[in-house]
Design a protein around this motif. Structure first.
Motif, mmCIF file in Angstrom:
data_model
loop_
_atom_site.group_PDB
_atom_site.id
_atom_site.type_symbol
_atom_site.label_atom_id
_atom_site.label_comp_id
_atom_site.label_asym_id
_atom_site.label_seq_id
_atom_site.Cartn_x
_atom_site.Cartn_y
_atom_site.Cartn_z
ATOM 1 N N ALA A 43 57.924 25.385 12.723
ATOM 2 C CA ALA A 43 58.196 24.468 11.609
ATOM 3 C C ALA A 43 56.871 23.941 11.088
ATOM 4 C CB ALA A 43 59.082 23.307 12.064
ATOM 5 N N ILE A 44 56.955 23.239 9.964
ATOM 6 C CA ILE A 44 55.778 22.637 9.332
ATOM 7 C C ILE A 44 56.030 21.138 9.199
ATOM 8 C CG2 ILE A 44 54.368 22.547 7.234
ATOM 9 C CD1 ILE A 44 55.364 25.478 6.712
ATOM 10 N N LEU A 45 55.072 20.327 9.618
ATOM 11 C CA LEU A 45 55.142 18.876 9.436
ATOM 12 C C LEU A 45 53.934 18.447 8.617
ATOM 13 C CD1 LEU A 45 56.159 15.981 9.893
ATOM 14 C CD2 LEU A 45 54.939 15.994 12.082
ATOM 15 N N GLU A 68 61.089 25.806 8.457
ATOM 16 C CA GLU A 68 61.515 24.617 7.730
ATOM 17 C C GLU A 68 60.309 23.691 7.587
ATOM 18 O OE1 GLU A 68 65.349 22.813 8.753
ATOM 19 O OE2 GLU A 68 65.601 24.490 10.157
ATOM 20 N N VAL A 69 60.360 22.832 6.569
ATOM 21 C CA VAL A 69 59.241 21.950 6.259
ATOM 22 C C VAL A 69 59.707 20.500 6.272
ATOM 23 C CG1 VAL A 69 57.461 21.367 4.565
ATOM 24 C CG2 VAL A 69 58.286 23.732 4.745
ATOM 25 N N TYR A 123 53.222 23.494 12.725
ATOM 26 C CA TYR A 123 51.988 23.340 11.974
ATOM 27 C C TYR A 123 51.918 21.863 11.585
ATOM 28 C CZ TYR A 123 51.233 28.360 11.266
ATOM 29 O OH TYR A 123 50.991 29.695 11.451
ATOM 30 N N LEU A 124 50.777 21.247 11.798
ATOM 31 C CA LEU A 124 50.559 19.853 11.425
ATOM 32 C C LEU A 124 49.556 19.816 10.282
ATOM 33 C CD1 LEU A 124 50.790 16.775 11.825
ATOM 34 C CD2 LEU A 124 48.989 16.980 13.556
ATOM 35 N N ILE A 125 49.985 19.313 9.123
ATOM 36 C CA ILE A 125 49.136 19.299 7.935
ATOM 37 C C ILE A 125 48.829 17.867 7.526
ATOM 38 C CG2 ILE A 125 48.974 19.957 5.498
ATOM 39 C CD1 ILE A 125 50.975 22.217 6.156
ATOM 40 N N THR A 126 47.530 17.591 7.379
ATOM 41 C CA THR A 126 47.076 16.317 6.831
ATOM 42 C C THR A 126 45.654 16.515 6.298
ATOM 43 O OG1 THR A 126 46.965 13.926 7.182
ATOM 44 C CG2 THR A 126 46.146 15.313 8.970
#
Length: 194
Positions: A43-45, A68-69, A123-126
C-alpha cells in the motif's frame, strides 16, 4: 522506612527502564518479520499537506496498479481527488483520511485500517525535510504493529531541516501511544505541536 521507600523507588525505576528497553527491542524483530513476510510494499501512505506529495503518490500508484493509497490529512479533498483522477487512479483505491492533526496521528489513525487489511509493508511518502522525523515515528509506531515501510522523499524548496526537538517530542508521544493507546494530542495547545 525512608530507606525502604528509596530502595523501592530505585527498583521501580529499574523495572520501568528495563520494561521500556524490552518493548523497544521488540520493534526491530517485528519489522524484520514484516519485511520477510511482505518484501514488497502492499500500500501507499502519503502524509498530506502539500500537493507535491499527493502527485508523487499518484505517480507511484500508477506504477503499481494493485496498491491502495491512503492520504492522511493535509490537502483538501477537492484538490486531492483531481490529482489522482488525472493519473487514472480509481477512486476505489484512494482513501482520504482527515482525522490526523499532526505527524504522530498521521500514523495512529491509519494503523487500524492497515492492520484490518493485513498490510505489513507500505510506501511512506512525505517531503524531504520532513522525512527524518516521519521515519523515526514510523519505525516506532508502524514497527510496533508489525508494519515495515519503504520511504519515498519528495523534493521540496525548503533548505532548512526540522530541528531535533519535534523529533524527540514525537518519539515520546509515539512511546506513549504504544504503552497507553493515547498520543497526547490533548496537550497540543499547552506545548504548541506543529
Amino acid at each position: 522506612m525512608n530507606r525502604f521507600h528509596r530502595r523501592l523507588k530505585k527498583y521501580w525505576i529499574f523495572f520501568l527502564t528495563g520494561s521500556m528497553l524490552i518493548l523497544l527491542s521488540i520493534i526491530p524483530v517485528h519489522i524484520a518479520i514484516a519485511l520477510y513476510q511482505a518484501p514488497q510494499p502492499q500500500a501507499i501512505l502519503t502524509l498530506g499537506g502539500w500537493t507535491d506529495r499527493e502527485q508523487t503518490a499518484a505517480e507511484i500508484a500508477r506504477w503499481y496498479p494493485s496498491l491502495e493509497v491512503w492520504v492522511s490529512s493535509g490537502t483538501p479533498p477537492e484538490l486531492v481527488r483531481p490529482i489522482f483522477q488525472a493519473a487514472g487512479i480509481s477512486k476505489n483505491r484512494l482513501h482520504l483520511d482527515y482525522r490526523a492533526v499532526d505527524t504522530v496521528t498521521n500514523f495512529t489513525t491509519i494503523i487500524p485500517e492497515l492492520k484490518s487489511k493485513h498490510i505489513q509493508h507500505i510506501y511512506l511518502i512525505t517531503s524531504d525535510y520532513h522525512m527524518p522525523r516521519a521515519k523515526a515515528i514510523a519505525t516506532m509506531l508502524l514497527g510496533s504493529q508489525g508494519i515495515a515501510f519503504t520511504p519515498i522523499s519528495v523534493l521540496s524548496d525548503r533548505s532548512k531541516k526540522e530541528t531535533i526537538f519535534p523529533m524527540i517530542r514525537d518519539l515520546g508521544r509515539s512511546l506513549l501511544w504504544i504503552v497507553t493507546g493515547r498520543t497526547g494530542t490533548s496537550l497540543q495547545s499547552a506545548i504548541n505541536l506543529p
